[in-house]
Design an enzyme around this catalytic site. Structure first.
Site, PDB file in Angstrom:
ATOM      1  N   LYS A  45       1.014  -1.234  -0.032  1.00 38.84           N
ATOM      2  CA  LYS A  45       0.007   0.165   0.078  1.00 38.84           C
ATOM      3  C   LYS A  45       0.820   1.221   0.081  1.00 38.84           C
ATOM      4  O   LYS A  45       0.826   2.104  -0.688  1.00 38.84           O
ATOM      5  CB  LYS A  45      -1.025  -0.038   1.078  1.00 38.84           C
ATOM      6  CG  LYS A  45      -2.096   0.922   1.152  1.00 38.84           C
ATOM      7  CD  LYS A  45      -2.609   1.097   2.377  1.00 38.84           C
ATOM      8  CE  LYS A  45      -3.731   0.010   2.811  1.00 38.84           C
ATOM      9  NZ  LYS A  45      -4.866   0.496   2.373  1.00 38.84           N
ATOM     10  N   ARG A 118      -3.554   3.003   8.618  1.00 45.48           N
ATOM     11  CA  ARG A 118      -3.905   1.598   8.129  1.00 45.48           C
ATOM     12  C   ARG A 118      -2.530   0.856   7.841  1.00 45.48           C
ATOM     13  O   ARG A 118      -1.387   1.350   7.679  1.00 45.48           O
ATOM     14  CB  ARG A 118      -4.363   1.619   6.540  1.00 45.48           C
ATOM     15  CG  ARG A 118      -5.625   2.432   6.469  1.00 45.48           C
ATOM     16  CD  ARG A 118      -5.685   2.745   4.866  1.00 45.48           C
ATOM     17  NE  ARG A 118      -6.554   4.082   4.793  1.00 45.48           N
ATOM     18  CZ  ARG A 118      -7.620   3.932   4.276  1.00 45.48           C
ATOM     19  NH1 ARG A 118      -8.452   3.069   4.174  1.00 45.48           N
ATOM     20  NH2 ARG A 118      -8.429   4.930   4.300  1.00 45.48           N
ATOM     21  N   SER A 817      14.792 -42.334 -15.514  1.00 47.45           N
ATOM     22  CA  SER A 817      13.715 -41.565 -15.120  1.00 47.45           C
ATOM     23  C   SER A 817      13.519 -41.648 -13.512  1.00 47.45           C
ATOM     24  O   SER A 817      13.524 -42.635 -13.095  1.00 47.45           O
ATOM     25  CB  SER A 817      12.479 -42.235 -15.680  1.00 47.45           C
ATOM     26  OG  SER A 817      11.387 -41.664 -15.148  1.00 47.45           O
TER      27      SER A 817
END
Ligand code: PEP
Ligand code: MG
Length: 931
Positions: A45, A118, A817
């Site tokens: 903010k 805030r 794999s």
């Protein structure tokens, strides 16, 4: 996802504070000390306020203010809730700058300045931390503000809000008071206010006049004194510092901590505090407050979308107490059909806002969410930040912005998170069934997809029911941050109040969870645990509901669901962009021809694991399963060969259909690796049938079955060991593969089988098995009259020893794999079937930060993999390397495999798109490191 399952999140109070830098950053009057890139220090903010107020391209009308940094929050927690030296002076100086710019004075009886206080962390945590508005209103400043605004009602409304917020946030929560359920000070004050409205016979807060509000404020203060044993502070500076401290305290509040845990936000980040001159949207009918998105967060539509309330303060919009009106025509919903839009009511302010929104989006090159206030026709921007969006919107916005040349391919790929992409693959309510049902109610479509579950009315019940394995839908009047755990546990959320920017909507959208809000026709009776719909229908706790979160529809009962569409143009387009960026190939684990077909539709470039034994699971498998069981319990080679002969056509047919579906793409077929005990029937009829078919007595069969019992079947007679003990088992499978491939070649179908030997720990196992492969290969070539059948032979790497001797294995194996399921099991020594007993405790106590069976443990198992890759490639440079454990579809693990130089990852078909995205993101993320 953490990069390591062993990384513990540190506690800010545990480590020594770093040296603290500049503590306060000012913004206002066209200048800012901070900017958008300083989110870590100023919070999201604060950084964006600085950018909006001071960037030369923007210089938007932002009320002046200052940000106290997140470093101060860390200091506060590390120093027994105290502040760094000099902070008070810095705050005083900044306040004086606000005073100069606004022409008002904090605490001045005739011309008072009010401020908002805030929170603002690096990452938005909707509603988790605190806000206090109207700070600075006291007995002394009230008359001044009344004289100045000539609006007594407004001033007392502002005062009652201050008392409510301050007593709740500062005097109760920050002070550590924990009242009984529903006995919090805020609830108590709300009840007083509701009673006042009832007495007066009105419904809305706005229908209370100045006299009512003045009386209410007096009653509020008495109540605060009575409940909290302390007077409401009447000194502006005391209010300011009380508020600042409470915001820092809220970082460690229960709900913030719980939200952080869910979102994986580290505690050490801390929150910043933003102190800013108040502007008022509640100064009458030429004032308003609202929130908006530069594009629609629900579907990505490129139009300004938002909601507002006339004569209201910001909290009213988000709190969902009054249903907001649309900002423009595009934002109109069924609920707001007859409301005037902002564009209609205040065309000039709307035009200015629309213009600002366009500039902001061009500047940030992303969809933004904004908050604004209009005070007596004058527009102020109070916040902007990158807007949360659901999956479909994220994909559309990324593609649109790429087309609009706002962003490049690499950026587009980063604009969609794997979880958001997952939403496109989510189930929906079956449209055919939906067409046959009348919705019970309609609300706003706040979270995508469909969901169904049993009604519960509290977050605690949602958690408890979900724990007992039930699917639930959390039905609430509206949600608040205390509900997050319950919202998480529920399949979906349904609220009676609130708009698209209400708490429920924001949180659900952030999580991609199905959610319907603002369903005004619902009446919830919490004590009775019922919900009634206008029109008479009443449902009880435990009754089933089905929600269509994409349309906002609520159905009674349990409607059938449908898998997400496999052919979604937007998804396909986006995956194409990802594929232009990625290098890692993506295959699927598929065990049936149907899976193979689905995998191809999802974009798989081959099959990375075809588990032969899995063809004996599921529909239509009774006959081959029976034959497999015969093979397993065979005692003599003759018996076994007979069973294998019976099994052969099934194995071959499935392999053939799968090779055919993959049309020349590689298909890794693993020789059988069954935990034997799982395949022995337990049911007496099945046992009797098997005994009869084998021509042996039941007692003999039971004896043989007992012989197969293993105490840890995952480390027993499985994988290659089976093939060593019974070469004919390997031979049968290899023959099936080569015959299928040869026949397909004759039919003109290309194939590329890769024969893979599992559970290998020593190269001699491979020598033994590859000799069998070679022998059968020669036999099939001759029998079929063909010269070659293209194929590879390789091994799984799933035992720690295999990683260590990978160079020896690579001498013979053409590919590796990694079977990270077993590698994790054997690396940790955690039996993979038995982690349920301790893993939740390990995660709760943060012994492990993540379940290593979900995401690769990079420092441990990952190092084994690195060793395997390095040693393998040392002797065979072009060694093909893949992964086929469950981690192959988990984004952090995909990124890790990319970093190790894997050739491909393989995962379940539904995760293929996620893996494609993660592979592309891995490329973009690695770039800065290279420079
Ligand atoms: C593995 O171990 O990672 C693997 C893919 O094999 P399975 O899960 O079948 O043991
Ligand atoms: Mg395995």
């Amino acid at each position: 996802m953490p990069s390591s399952v062993l990384t513990r999140k540190s506690n800010p109070s545990a480590s020594k504070p770093a040296k603290i830098g500049k503590c306060v950053y000012f913004f206002g009057g066209g200048k800012s000390e901070g900017n958008e890139s300083m989110k870590n220090l100023l919070g999201g903010k604060g950084a964006n306020l600085a950018e909006m107020a001071g960037h030369p391209d923007l210089r938007l009308p932002v009320p002046p203010g200052f940000t106290i940094t997140t470093e101060v929050c860390a200091y506060y927690w590390q120093n027994k809730r105290s502040y760094p030296k000099g902070l008070r002076e810095l705050v005083g100086d900044s306040l004086a700058r606000i005073e100069r710019l606004s022409g008002k004075k904090f605490g001045d009886p005739s011309n008072p300045l009010l401020v908002s206080v805030r929170s603002g962390a690096r990452k938005s945590m909707p509603g988790m931390m605190e806000t206090i508005l109207n700070v600075g209103l006291t007995k002394d400043t009230i008359p001044g503000l009344i004289a100045q605004t000539r609006n007594e009602r407004f001033v007392y409304d502002a005062y009652r809000r201050l008392i409510m917020m301050y007593s709740d946030v500062v005097m109760e929560k920050a002070a550590g008071v924990s009242p009984a359920e529903d006995q919090g000070i805020r609830k108590q004050l709300e009840r007083i206010m509701d009673a006042a409205k009832k007495r007066k016979g009105v419904r809305l807060d706005t229908e209370l006049d100045a006299k009512d509000l003045k009386k209410l404020c007096a009653r509020f203060k008495d109540k605060v004194q009575e409940v909290l044993g302390e007077a409401f502070p009447d000194e502006p500076m005391a209010q300011l510092w009380g508020s600042i401290g409470a915001v820092f305290a809220s970082w460690m509040g229960k709900r913030a901590v719980s939200y952080r845990r869910i979102e994986g936000i580290p505690e050490e980040w801390g929150t910043a505090v933003n102190v800013q001159a108040m502007v008022f949207g509640n100064m009458g009918n030429n004032s308003a407050t609202g929130v908006g998105f530069t594009r629609n967060p629900g579907d990505g539509d490129n139009r300004f979308y938002g909601e507002f309330l006339v004569n209201a303060q910001g909290e009213d919009v988000v709190a969902g107490i009054r249903t907001p009106a649309p900002i423009n025509e595009f934002s109109r919903s069924d609920q707001s059909q007859n409301r005037k839009s902002l564009e209609q009511l205040m065309p000039e302010a709307y035009k200015e806002l629309d213009d600002i929104v366009r500039r902001l989006e061009r500047h940030y090159r992303d969809m933004l969410d904004i908050e604004f206030t209009i005070e007596k026709k004058r527009l102020y921007m109070l916040q902007c930040r990158v807007g949360k969006r659901n999956g479909p919107a994220a994909v559309k916005i990324a593609l649109d912005m790429l087309r609009e040349k706002l962003i490049a391919k690499e950026e587009a790929v980063l604009r969609v998170t794997p979880a958001q992409l997952d939403e496109l693959l989510h189930p929906i309510v079956d449209p055919a069934a939906e067409a046959k049902h009348k919705p019970l109610a309609k609300g706003l479509p706040a979270g995508p997809g469909g969901a169904k579950g049993m009604i519960v009315f509290t977050a605690a019940e949602a958690v408890a029911w979900a724990k007992s394995g039930k699917q639930v839908i959390l039905v609430r009047e509206e949600t608040n941050p205390e509900d997050v755990e319950g919202m998480r546990a529920a399949q979906a959320i349904l609220t009676a109040r609130g708009g698209m920017t209400s708490h429920a909507a924001l949180v659900a959208r952030g999580w991609g969870k199905c959610c319907v809000v603002g369903c005004g026709s619902l009446e919830i009776d919490l004590p009775k645990k019922t919900v009634s719909v206008a029109g008479g229908k009443t449902l009880q706790e435990g009754d089933w509901l089905t929600l269509n979160g994409s349309k906002g529809l609520v159905y009674e009962g349990s409607l059938p669901m449908k898998d997400a569409s496999e052919s979604n143009k937007m998804l396909d387009d986006f995956l194409k962009v990802c594929s232009q960026v990625r290098r890692l190939k993506v295959r699927a684990n598929a065990d049936t021809p149907e899976d193979a077909a689905r995998a191809r539709k999802f974009g798989a470039e081959g099959i990375g694991l075809f588990r032969v034994e899995h063809m004996f699971y599921g529909k239509g498998s009774e006959e081959p399963l029976f034959k497999l069981r015969k093979m397993i319990v065979s005692k003599t080679e003759a018996e076994r060969r007979a069973a294998l002969d019976e099994l052969f056509p099934h194995v071959k047919a499935d392999i053939k259909a799968t090779l055919q579906a993959m049309k020349g793409l590689p298909v890794t077929i693993r020789t059988i690796d069954p935990p034997l005990h799982e395949f022995v029937p337990h049911d007496p009829t099945a046992l009797a049938e098997l005994a009869q078919s084998l021509g042996i007595g039941l007692a003999e069969l039971e004896k043989r079955a007992a012989g197969l019992r293993e105490s840890n079947p995952m480390m027993g007679h499985r994988g290659v060991r089976l093939g060593i003990t019974y070469p004919e088992v390997t031979e049968m499978q290899v023959r099936a593969i080569f015959e299928a491939a040869a026949e397909l070649a004759k039919e003109g179908v290309k194939t590329l089988p890769e024969i893979m030997i599992p559970v290998v720990c020593v190269e001699t196992e491979l020598h033994n098995q590859f000799a069998l492969v070679e022998k059968v290969y020669g036999e099939v070539l001759q029998a079929q009259g063909v010269r070659v059948i293209p194929h590879l032979v390789g091994t799984m790497i799933e035992i720690p020893r295999a990683c260590i001797v990978a160079d020896r294995l690579a001498e013979v194996a053409q590919f590796f794999s990694f079977g990270t399921n077993d590698l994790t099991q054997m690396g940790f020594g955690f039996s993979r079937d038995d982690t349920g007993a301790f893993m939740p405790g390990y995660l709760d106590k943060q012994i492990l930060a993540a379940d290593p069976f979900q995401t690769i443990d990079q420092p441990g198992i990952g190092e084994l993999m690195r060793m395997g890759v390095e040693r393998g490639r040392k002797v065979r440079k072009d060694l093909k390397i893949g992964i086929c454990g469950e981690h192959g579809g988990e984004p952090a693990s995909v990124e890790f495999c990319h970093s190790l130089g894997f050739s491909y990852v393989s995962c379940s078909p539904f995760r293929v798109p996620i893996a494609i995205l993660a592979a592309a993101q891995a490329v973009v993320k690695e770039k800065p490191k290279r420079k």
